[in-house]
Design a protein around this motif. Structure first.
Motif, PDB file in Angstrom:
ATOM      1  N   ALA A  25       0.897  -0.831  -0.022  1.00 25.58           N
ATOM      2  CA  ALA A  25       0.018  -0.153  -0.038  1.00 25.58           C
ATOM      3  C   ALA A  25       0.963   1.137   0.043  1.00 25.58           C
ATOM      4  CB  ALA A  25      -1.025  -0.016   1.044  1.00 25.58           C
ATOM      5  N   HIS A  26       2.041   1.237   0.674  1.00 26.71           N
ATOM      6  CA  HIS A  26       2.982   2.360   0.784  1.00 26.71           C
ATOM      7  C   HIS A  26       3.620   2.647  -0.568  1.00 26.71           C
ATOM      8  CE1 HIS A  26       2.798   3.862   4.892  1.00 26.71           C
ATOM      9  NE2 HIS A  26       2.694   2.762   5.287  1.00 26.71           N
ATOM     10  N   HIS A  27       3.875   1.362  -1.113  1.00 19.93           N
ATOM     11  CA  HIS A  27       4.487   1.806  -2.705  1.00 19.93           C
ATOM     12  C   HIS A  27       3.454   2.082  -3.702  1.00 19.93           C
ATOM     13  CE1 HIS A  27       8.655  -0.074  -2.201  1.00 19.93           C
ATOM     14  NE2 HIS A  27       7.809  -1.160  -1.685  1.00 19.93           N
ATOM     15  N   LEU A  28       2.120   1.963  -3.480  1.00 20.63           N
ATOM     16  CA  LEU A  28       1.013   2.218  -4.345  1.00 20.63           C
ATOM     17  C   LEU A  28       0.965   3.793  -4.361  1.00 20.63           C
ATOM     18  CD1 LEU A  28      -1.267  -0.586  -4.064  1.00 20.63           C
ATOM     19  CD2 LEU A  28       0.032   0.143  -6.345  1.00 20.63           C
ATOM     20  N   GLY A  29       1.165   4.564  -3.202  1.00 22.29           N
ATOM     21  CA  GLY A  29       1.050   5.932  -3.220  1.00 22.29           C
ATOM     22  C   GLY A  29       1.274   6.549  -1.901  1.00 22.29           C
ATOM     23  N   GLY A  30       0.832   7.964  -1.854  1.00 26.27           N
ATOM     24  CA  GLY A  30       1.230   8.831  -0.801  1.00 26.27           C
ATOM     25  C   GLY A  30       0.189   8.523   0.397  1.00 26.27           C
ATOM     26  N   PRO A  31       0.569   9.190   1.633  1.00 25.80           N
ATOM     27  CA  PRO A  31      -0.336   9.003   2.733  1.00 25.80           C
ATOM     28  C   PRO A  31      -1.870   9.324   2.476  1.00 25.80           C
ATOM     29  CG  PRO A  31       1.687  10.207   3.183  1.00 25.80           C
ATOM     30  CD  PRO A  31       1.538  10.126   1.745  1.00 25.80           C
ATOM     31  N   SER A  32      -2.115  10.245   1.658  1.00 24.47           N
ATOM     32  CA  SER A  32      -3.604  10.423   1.217  1.00 24.47           C
ATOM     33  C   SER A  32      -4.195   9.311   0.646  1.00 24.47           C
ATOM     34  CB  SER A  32      -3.802  11.729   0.579  1.00 24.47           C
ATOM     35  OG  SER A  32      -3.329  11.571  -0.783  1.00 24.47           O
ATOM     36  N   GLU A  33      -3.520   8.390   0.043  1.00 28.41           N
ATOM     37  CA  GLU A  33      -4.252   7.391  -0.702  1.00 28.41           C
ATOM     38  C   GLU A  33      -4.031   6.049   0.104  1.00 28.41           C
ATOM     39  OE1 GLU A  33      -2.760   7.901  -5.193  1.00 28.41           O
ATOM     40  OE2 GLU A  33      -1.134   8.864  -3.752  1.00 28.41           O
ATOM     41  N   LEU A  34      -3.450   6.072   1.157  1.00 28.11           N
ATOM     42  CA  LEU A  34      -3.114   4.902   1.847  1.00 28.11           C
ATOM     43  C   LEU A  34      -4.504   3.937   2.187  1.00 28.11           C
ATOM     44  CD1 LEU A  34      -0.677   3.389   3.277  1.00 28.11           C
ATOM     45  CD2 LEU A  34      -1.147   4.386   5.288  1.00 28.11           C
ATOM     46  N   ALA A  35      -5.572   4.692   2.859  1.00 28.60           N
ATOM     47  CA  ALA A  35      -6.708   3.939   3.017  1.00 28.60           C
ATOM     48  C   ALA A  35      -7.316   3.156   2.088  1.00 28.60           C
ATOM     49  CB  ALA A  35      -7.736   4.810   3.781  1.00 28.60           C
ATOM     50  N   GLY A  36      -7.327   3.875   0.802  1.00 28.16           N
ATOM     51  CA  GLY A  36      -7.822   3.322  -0.369  1.00 28.16           C
ATOM     52  C   GLY A  36      -6.876   2.311  -0.858  1.00 28.16           C
ATOM     53  N   ASN A  37      -5.422   2.332  -0.944  1.00 27.39           N
ATOM     54  CA  ASN A  37      -4.621   1.274  -1.131  1.00 27.39           C
ATOM     55  C   ASN A  37      -4.817  -0.130  -0.340  1.00 27.39           C
ATOM     56  OD1 ASN A  37      -3.967   2.339  -3.510  1.00 27.39           O
ATOM     57  ND2 ASN A  37      -2.292   3.612  -2.698  1.00 27.39           N
ATOM     58  N   LEU A  38      -4.972   0.234   1.053  1.00 24.99           N
ATOM     59  CA  LEU A  38      -5.120  -0.856   1.795  1.00 24.99           C
ATOM     60  C   LEU A  38      -6.432  -1.803   1.534  1.00 24.99           C
ATOM     61  CD1 LEU A  38      -4.015   0.677   5.338  1.00 24.99           C
ATOM     62  CD2 LEU A  38      -2.859  -1.113   4.093  1.00 24.99           C
ATOM     63  N   LEU A  39      -7.399  -0.893   1.133  1.00 21.63           N
ATOM     64  CA  LEU A  39      -8.881  -1.681   0.750  1.00 21.63           C
ATOM     65  C   LEU A  39      -8.570  -2.551  -0.492  1.00 21.63           C
ATOM     66  CD1 LEU A  39     -11.387   1.111   1.709  1.00 21.63           C
ATOM     67  CD2 LEU A  39     -10.942  -1.002   2.744  1.00 21.63           C
ATOM     68  N   ARG A  40      -7.753  -1.799  -1.381  1.00 21.93           N
ATOM     69  CA  ARG A  40      -7.415  -2.606  -2.681  1.00 21.93           C
ATOM     70  C   ARG A  40      -6.496  -3.816  -2.512  1.00 21.93           C
ATOM     71  NH1 ARG A  40      -3.935   0.940  -6.960  1.00 21.93           N
ATOM     72  NH2 ARG A  40      -4.063  -0.562  -8.439  1.00 21.93           N
ATOM     73  N   ILE A  41      -5.676  -3.653  -1.372  1.00 23.40           N
ATOM     74  CA  ILE A  41      -4.876  -4.857  -1.241  1.00 23.40           C
ATOM     75  C   ILE A  41      -5.794  -6.012  -0.530  1.00 23.40           C
ATOM     76  CG2 ILE A  41      -3.120  -6.075   0.467  1.00 23.40           C
ATOM     77  CD1 ILE A  41      -2.027  -3.651  -2.038  1.00 23.40           C
ATOM     78  N   ALA A  42      -6.727  -5.700   0.340  1.00 25.27           N
ATOM     79  CA  ALA A  42      -7.578  -6.691   0.950  1.00 25.27           C
ATOM     80  C   ALA A  42      -8.564  -7.268  -0.307  1.00 25.27           C
ATOM     81  CB  ALA A  42      -8.396  -6.037   1.863  1.00 25.27           C
ATOM     82  N   GLU A  43      -8.979  -6.415  -1.230  1.00 26.06           N
ATOM     83  CA  GLU A  43      -9.801  -7.000  -2.439  1.00 26.06           C
ATOM     84  C   GLU A  43      -8.934  -8.049  -3.261  1.00 26.06           C
ATOM     85  OE1 GLU A  43     -11.162  -3.600  -4.306  1.00 26.06           O
ATOM     86  OE2 GLU A  43     -12.056  -4.464  -5.856  1.00 26.06           O
ATOM     87  N   ILE A  44      -7.696  -7.635  -3.439  1.00 26.26           N
ATOM     88  CA  ILE A  44      -6.860  -8.600  -4.091  1.00 26.26           C
ATOM     89  C   ILE A  44      -6.798  -9.957  -3.449  1.00 26.26           C
ATOM     90  CG2 ILE A  44      -4.553  -9.056  -4.837  1.00 26.26           C
ATOM     91  CD1 ILE A  44      -3.980  -5.887  -5.333  1.00 26.26           C
ATOM     92  N   LYS A  45      -6.378  -9.857  -2.136  1.00 28.73           N
ATOM     93  CA  LYS A  45      -6.615 -10.970  -1.184  1.00 28.73           C
ATOM     94  C   LYS A  45      -7.746 -11.917  -1.292  1.00 28.73           C
ATOM     95  CE  LYS A  45      -5.067  -9.353   2.815  1.00 28.73           C
ATOM     96  NZ  LYS A  45      -4.382  -9.349   4.100  1.00 28.73           N
ATOM     97  N   ARG A  46      -8.937 -11.310  -1.305  1.00 30.55           N
ATOM     98  CA  ARG A  46     -10.042 -11.862  -1.413  1.00 30.55           C
ATOM     99  C   ARG A  46     -10.407 -12.539  -2.583  1.00 30.55           C
ATOM    100  NH1 ARG A  46     -12.611  -7.741   0.966  1.00 30.55           N
ATOM    101  NH2 ARG A  46     -13.204  -6.745  -0.944  1.00 30.55           N
TER     102      ARG A  46
END
Lengths: 198, 198
Positions: free
Chosen positions: A71-92
């Motif tokens: 999630a940190h590689h995917l973008g800056g602090p303002s995008e972190l929450a969205g990117n963490l959700l994206r990672i959860a989606e990929i795992k699912r």
């Protein structure tokens, strides 16, 4: 409680790495090369492969820490929450997640490696090639999934302690993404009682 | 045929190690430390743990080459045939094999690590301690079994070529036992047509 006496306050793999510095050296060097070394796959893509493999192996520490690094590689602090959700989606369900067709094909290979080397089929490889994957990218995907099948077993086979709260992993993921896996200038030490607030 | 284009004539893991020298370095260093580094477990015992894990993962190249290395560690040329039979017996049923109670307890742990880190129980660990295993020996057993869960997946996940005949592995096992895994002075190159006579 861990199966052996490990240094206090070091979560997940960092406990056994500190316990046995000799073996820590190649284990750290391998992670650094695979996840942050020069590569046509981005570090985000490689951390996603590591995260997905760790989730298939049900390793809480590895999937959460590497998911935070991705999630940190995917973008800056303002995008972190969205990117963490994206990672959860990929795992699912990575097949329906908003990622490239090439990364889907590589995650399909990684999932088969996690089950066992012989589960990887010529169709899996053909699909990855169709989506533009090179021999080195296929090699690295197989090795990342194989390596995390090791790290996951190392972490859980010793019953290491790890914080349960996902928030505790956000600064750890930032350090993994920014400083990497070798000679980290600050240890990941976490007092157990404060784990969720670190 | 391997899933990617690997250097010709290099069996098993030696193909992908030559294909990607950067990742070969920590992979070789880890094997050297785990199997031949200073340790209270003998190299024979550690090669047996590697061999058993590889047999549980059904990796022909790894179980046969490390089985041959273990047999070389166990004795000289005149005892080789008997020691190879002993390794086969351990792979088939280690609990009734003529090995120490401590090694049986460590193989029990390794077998559970192979299935997944969480399969290792406090009873497995208590049994190993009762038989005299130290924390470092338990740590190393878990890491050897975890590492071979990686090497096995790396070898089979890329569908590498390997000779089927067990005799082809005898000189390879001798080199692994005597020269080790790092900077081997002579490569394990094997022309495919001559594999069984090497």
């Amino acid at each position: 409680m861990a199966h052996i006496t490990l240094p206090e306050g070091l979560p997940g793999i960092t406990g056994p790495l500190a316990f046995r510095p000799e073996t820590a050296k190649p284990l750290r060097a391998l992670a650094e090369l695979l996840l942050r070394g020069p590569n046509t796959l981005s570090s985000a893509e490689r951390e996603i492969i590591a995260t997905y493999t760790s989730s298939q192996n049900d390793c809480h520490f590895c999937q959460t820490s590497h998911g935070a690094a991705a999630a940190h590689h995917l973008g800056g602090p303002s995008e972190l929450a969205g990117n963490l959700l994206r990672i959860a989606e990929i795992k699912r369900d990575f097949e329906s997640a908003p990622i490239s067709a090439k990364l889907k094909a590589l995650l399909n290979i990684a999932g088969h490696v996690q089950q066992g080397g012989k589960r990887v089929t010529t169709e899996d490889i053909a699909r990855a090639r169709t989506e533009g994957a090179t021999d080195t990218e296929i090699h690295d995907t197989v090795l990342i999934a194989a390596a995390f099948s090791m790290y996951n077993r190392y972490v859980d086979g010793l019953a290491t302690w790890a914080p349960q709260d996902e928030e505790a992993y956000i600064p750890m993921g930032a350090r993994m993404a920014q400083q990497g896996y070798v000679d980290a200038p600050q240890p990941n030490r976490m007092p157990r009682s404060e784990a969720v607030t670190v």
